[in-house]
Design a protein around this motif. Structure first.
Motif, PDB file in Angstrom:
ATOM      1  N   THR A  58      -3.904   6.005  12.634  1.00 33.77           N
ATOM      2  CA  THR A  58      -4.582   7.895  11.791  1.00 33.77           C
ATOM      3  C   THR A  58      -5.343   7.284  10.912  1.00 33.77           C
ATOM      4  OG1 THR A  58      -2.048   8.367  10.802  1.00 33.77           O
ATOM      5  CG2 THR A  58      -2.815   9.596  12.132  1.00 33.77           C
ATOM      6  N   ASP A  66      -3.430   8.847   1.431  1.00 33.31           N
ATOM      7  CA  ASP A  66      -3.228   7.912   3.107  1.00 33.31           C
ATOM      8  C   ASP A  66      -2.092   8.077   3.179  1.00 33.31           C
ATOM      9  OD1 ASP A  66      -2.199   5.757   1.838  1.00 33.31           O
ATOM     10  OD2 ASP A  66      -3.426   4.057   2.608  1.00 33.31           O
ATOM     11  N   THR A 100       0.825  -1.040  -0.129  1.00 33.66           N
ATOM     12  CA  THR A 100      -0.111  -0.174  -0.012  1.00 33.66           C
ATOM     13  C   THR A 100       0.835   1.321   0.322  1.00 33.66           C
ATOM     14  OG1 THR A 100      -0.318   0.245   2.235  1.00 33.66           O
ATOM     15  CG2 THR A 100      -2.231  -0.872   0.987  1.00 33.66           C
ATOM     16  N   ALA A 130      -1.264   7.556   7.404  1.00 34.21           N
ATOM     17  CA  ALA A 130      -0.990   6.711   8.113  1.00 34.21           C
ATOM     18  C   ALA A 130       0.444   5.584   7.976  1.00 34.21           C
ATOM     19  CB  ALA A 130      -2.497   5.813   7.882  1.00 34.21           C
ATOM     20  N   HIS A 131       1.136   5.904   6.533  1.00 36.12           N
ATOM     21  CA  HIS A 131       2.214   4.941   7.289  1.00 36.12           C
ATOM     22  C   HIS A 131       3.293   5.275   7.877  1.00 36.12           C
ATOM     23  CE1 HIS A 131       0.698   2.953   2.929  1.00 36.12           C
ATOM     24  NE2 HIS A 131       0.607   4.208   2.846  1.00 36.12           N
ATOM     25  N   HIS A 174      -0.639   7.971  -2.847  1.00 34.62           N
ATOM     26  CA  HIS A 174      -1.438   7.542  -2.211  1.00 34.62           C
ATOM     27  C   HIS A 174      -1.609   8.614  -1.484  1.00 34.62           C
ATOM     28  CE1 HIS A 174       2.400   6.665  -0.193  1.00 34.62           C
ATOM     29  NE2 HIS A 174       1.785   6.655  -0.054  1.00 34.62           N
TER      30      HIS A 174
END
Length: 60
Positions: A60, A51, A44, A54-55, A49
Motif C-alpha cells: 500500500t 499512511d 515513521t 502502509a504499516h 500519520h
C-alpha cells in the motif's frame, strides 16, 4: 465539526510496540550559531500519520 487527534511529538511519546522511542536534541542555538535547530531521530510509525495502512497492509 473538526476533531483534531494530532499527537504532539516529544520525548517519551507512546510508540507502537517494539518501535524505538524518538529522540529530540538541541542541535543549534541562536546564541551560539545564529539560528535554532532541533535534531530528530524517529521511526515513521511515530505520532500521528496518514499512511497508517502502509504499516500493516502489504503493497500500500
Amino acid at each position: 465539526m473538526i476533531i483534531d487527534l494530532t499527537h504532539t511529538l516529544k520525548n517519551k511519546i507512546t510508540v507502537y510496540p517494539n518501535t524505538l522511542e524518538p529522540i529530540f536534541e538541541q542541535g543549534n542555538t541562536i546564541e551560539k550559531d545564529g539560528f535554532a535547530e532541533i535534531n530528530m531521530t524517529m521511526c515513521t510509525h511515530t505520532g500521528t500519520h496518514i499512511d497508517a495502512p502502509a504499516h500493516i497492509i502489504p503493497n500500500t
